[in-house]
Write a protein that holds these residues in place. Structure first.
Motif, PDB file in Angstrom:
ATOM      1  N   LEU A  79      -1.311   1.549   1.584  1.00 15.34           N
ATOM      2  CA  LEU A  79       0.057   2.026   1.760  1.00 15.34           C
ATOM      3  C   LEU A  79       0.032   3.151   2.780  1.00 15.34           C
ATOM      4  CD1 LEU A  79       3.067   2.130   0.980  1.00 15.34           C
ATOM      5  CD2 LEU A  79       2.444   3.765  -0.825  1.00 15.34           C
ATOM      6  N   ALA A  80       0.736   2.966   3.882  1.00 13.72           N
ATOM      7  CA  ALA A  80       0.854   4.002   4.905  1.00 13.72           C
ATOM      8  C   ALA A  80       2.199   4.692   4.743  1.00 13.72           C
ATOM      9  CB  ALA A  80       0.721   3.396   6.300  1.00 13.72           C
ATOM     10  N   PRO A 114       9.690   3.823  -6.054  1.00  7.94           N
ATOM     11  CA  PRO A 114       9.251   3.698  -4.651  1.00  7.94           C
ATOM     12  C   PRO A 114       9.138   2.249  -4.187  1.00  7.94           C
ATOM     13  CG  PRO A 114       7.895   5.292  -5.838  1.00  7.94           C
ATOM     14  CD  PRO A 114       8.743   4.603  -6.863  1.00  7.94           C
ATOM     15  N   ARG A 115       8.937   1.337  -5.108  1.00 11.37           N
ATOM     16  CA  ARG A 115       8.800  -0.077  -4.714  1.00 11.37           C
ATOM     17  C   ARG A 115      10.084  -0.609  -4.073  1.00 11.37           C
ATOM     18  NH1 ARG A 115       6.461   0.952  -9.465  1.00 11.37           N
ATOM     19  NH2 ARG A 115       4.213   0.581  -9.693  1.00 11.37           N
ATOM     20  N   GLU A 116      11.210   0.051  -4.348  1.00  8.34           N
ATOM     21  CA  GLU A 116      12.471  -0.349  -3.731  1.00  8.34           C
ATOM     22  C   GLU A 116      12.526   0.043  -2.257  1.00  8.34           C
ATOM     23  OE1 GLU A 116      15.504   1.571  -5.947  1.00  8.34           O
ATOM     24  OE2 GLU A 116      15.109   0.493  -7.824  1.00  8.34           O
ATOM     25  N   LYS A 158       3.656   6.905  -9.062  1.00  9.42           N
ATOM     26  CA  LYS A 158       4.247   5.671  -9.592  1.00  9.42           C
ATOM     27  C   LYS A 158       3.664   4.409  -8.966  1.00  9.42           C
ATOM     28  CE  LYS A 158       8.643   8.090 -10.285  1.00  9.42           C
ATOM     29  NZ  LYS A 158      10.082   8.144  -9.903  1.00  9.42           N
ATOM     30  N   VAL A 159       3.064   4.527  -7.788  1.00 14.67           N
ATOM     31  CA  VAL A 159       2.562   3.328  -7.105  1.00 14.67           C
ATOM     32  C   VAL A 159       1.061   3.386  -6.821  1.00 14.67           C
ATOM     33  CG1 VAL A 159       4.780   2.765  -6.053  1.00 14.67           C
ATOM     34  CG2 VAL A 159       3.199   4.295  -4.846  1.00 14.67           C
ATOM     35  N   ALA A 160       0.399   4.453  -7.239  1.00 15.01           N
ATOM     36  CA  ALA A 160      -1.020   4.615  -6.922  1.00 15.01           C
ATOM     37  C   ALA A 160      -1.864   3.461  -7.461  1.00 15.01           C
ATOM     38  CB  ALA A 160      -1.535   5.944  -7.470  1.00 15.01           C
ATOM     39  N   ALA A 161      -1.471   2.910  -8.604  1.00 12.65           N
ATOM     40  CA  ALA A 161      -2.254   1.830  -9.208  1.00 12.65           C
ATOM     41  C   ALA A 161      -2.160   0.524  -8.422  1.00 12.65           C
ATOM     42  CB  ALA A 161      -1.796   1.595 -10.649  1.00 12.65           C
ATOM     43  N   ASP A 162      -1.193   0.425  -7.503  1.00 15.83           N
ATOM     44  CA  ASP A 162      -0.992  -0.817  -6.747  1.00 15.83           C
ATOM     45  C   ASP A 162      -1.856  -0.900  -5.501  1.00 15.83           C
ATOM     46  OD1 ASP A 162       0.961  -1.313  -8.625  1.00 15.83           O
ATOM     47  OD2 ASP A 162       2.620  -0.687  -7.328  1.00 15.83           O
ATOM     48  N   TYR A 163      -2.494   0.207  -5.121  1.00 10.31           N
ATOM     49  CA  TYR A 163      -3.202   0.269  -3.840  1.00 10.31           C
ATOM     50  C   TYR A 163      -4.617   0.836  -4.008  1.00 10.31           C
ATOM     51  CZ  TYR A 163       1.460  -0.534  -1.976  1.00 10.31           C
ATOM     52  OH  TYR A 163       2.696  -1.062  -1.718  1.00 10.31           O
TER      53      TYR A 163
END
Length: 300
Positions: A79-80, A114-116, A158-163
Motif C-alpha cells: 500500500l503506497a 480506509p478500504r473505501e 485498520k488495514v495493516a493486516a491486509d498488506y
C-alpha cells in the motif's frame, strides 16, 4: 559476480586473478548481490516505512512509486500512501484524484473505513491511498485534535493486516503531516540526492526522527539512506556520496539510484519504471533496492 540490478557501474580493485578480484560498488564497499526474495506463505501485518526528507526534489516520490512496484513484483502486497498535497505519487501511478475520497477524508473522519478510499493500480499487488491539494488544509484542521500526531497511525491500523508493507510518501517539510507519518512508521528510508545542499538538511531530519522516537514512537528506526540522482561522471556526486558513507556508515544502502531521463518519462505515462522500461538500469536498480531491503529485514 553478477552486477545485475545496479544503476551505476562498479569498480574493480585487487590483483588480476579472478579469485582475488574485489568488486566495489558506488559506495566504496565490496559489491554483494542480493538474492530474489522467497514467496510469502501468508500476508500481513504490514511493516510501515516512511520515505522522508524535508528537501524537495530528492526522489522521494519516484522511490516510493518504483520501490512499491518492485516489492509488488516480488509477490508482496503493498500500500503506497500519497501524503503530499501535490499528489505526485497518485499522478505518477495514473490515479485520478479529482472529486474522489482521499487520505485527507480519512484524517478528518477516523471512523471511516480506509478500504473505501484505497485505489487499485495497474500493478498487481500495489494499492494507493491517493491525495490531492485538499491535504494542504489538514494541518490547520488537525492542530486542535487530541493526540493529533497519531491520527495516521489510527487510520493505518485498520488495514495493516491486509498488506506486507506500507510506504508513506511524505511531503518536503517537517510539519504535522510528516510527524504523523513518523509516528505511524516502523522505519524511515531517507532518499538523498547526491548534491551538497541535500546533504546539509539531513542532520535536521535525523534530529526530528530522534525527537519522535523519544516522545511519540520509541520503536522507529532508520532503515537506510538511499543515494539518488547519482552521476558517477561528476566529481561532486562522488564526493557527496563519500561524505554520506562517512556520516552514516552501514546505514547507507548499497544500492544507488542513478540520474536518468527515464523517470520523468515514466511519470508522464502514469507507470512505474519497472513497467515502463523494465530492462533499463534504473528499473533494475529499484528491483535491487527491493531485494536489499528484504535482505536487511526492513521488508518481509
Amino acid at each position: 559476480m553478477t552486477k545485475a540490478g545496479d544503476s551505476v557501474s562498479a569498480s574493480t580493485k585487487g590483483s588480476k586473478t579472478g579469485a582475488d578480484e574485489v568488486i566495489l560498488g558506488p559506495t566504496g564497499r565490496p559489491y554483494q548481490g542480493f538474492p530474489t526474495p522467497p514467496a510469502l506463505d501468508s500476508h500481513g501485518p504490514a511493516r510501515i516505512i516512511a520515505l522522508c526528507n524535508q528537501k524537495g526534489g530528492v526522489g522521494k516520490t519516484t522511490t516510493t512509486i518504483n520501490l512499491a512496484a518492485s516489492l509488488a513484483g516480488y509477490g508482496r502486497r503493498v500500500l503506497a500512501i500519497d501524503f503530499d498535497p501535490q499528489g505526485a505519487l497518485s499522478a505518477g501511478l495514473g490515479i485520478q484524484t479529482h472529486d474522489v475520497p482521499t487520505i485527507y477524508d480519512l484524517l478528518l473522519d477516523t471512523k471511516r473505513d480506509p478500504r473505501e478510499v484505497i485505489v487499485q493500480t495497474r500493478v498487481e499487488g500495489l494499492d494507493v491511498l491517493p491525495a490531492n491539494i485538499d491535504l494542504s488544509a489538514a494541518e490547520v484542521h488537525l492542530v486542535n485534535e487530541v493526540a493529533r500526531e497519531t491520527i495516521l497511525a489510527r487510520v493505518l491500523r485498520k488495514v495493516a493486516a491486509d498488506y506486507d508493507v506500507i510506504l508513506i510518501d511524505c511531503q518536503p517539510s517537517l510539519g504535522l503531516l510528516t510527524v504523523n507519518a513518523l509516528t505511524a512508521a516502523h522505519g524511515v528510508l531517507i532518499p538523498l540526492e547526491c548534491e551538497f545542499f541535500a546533504l546539509r538538511g539531513v542532520a535536521l531530519l535525523v534530529e526530528t526522527i530522534d525527537k519522535v522516537r523519544d516522545r511519540l514512537n520509541p520503536a522507529i528506526q532508520l532503515d537506510g539512506v538511499l543515494a539518488t540522482m547519482y552521476d558517477p561522471r561528476t566529481l561532486h556526486s562522488r564526493e557527496v556520496l563519500e561524505r554520506v558513507v562517512e556520516a552514516f556508515g552501514d546505514d547507507v544502502l548499497e544500492t544507488v539510484i542513478g540520474r536518468t531521463v527515464k523517470f520523468p518519462d515514466a511519470s508522464v505515462s502514469g507507470m512505474p519504471i519497472t513497467e515502463f522500461a523494465p530492462e533499463h538500469a534504473a528499473a533494475q536498480a529499484y528491483l535491487r533496492l527491493a531485494r536489499e531491503l528484504v535482505a536487511r529485514g526492513a521488508v518481509a
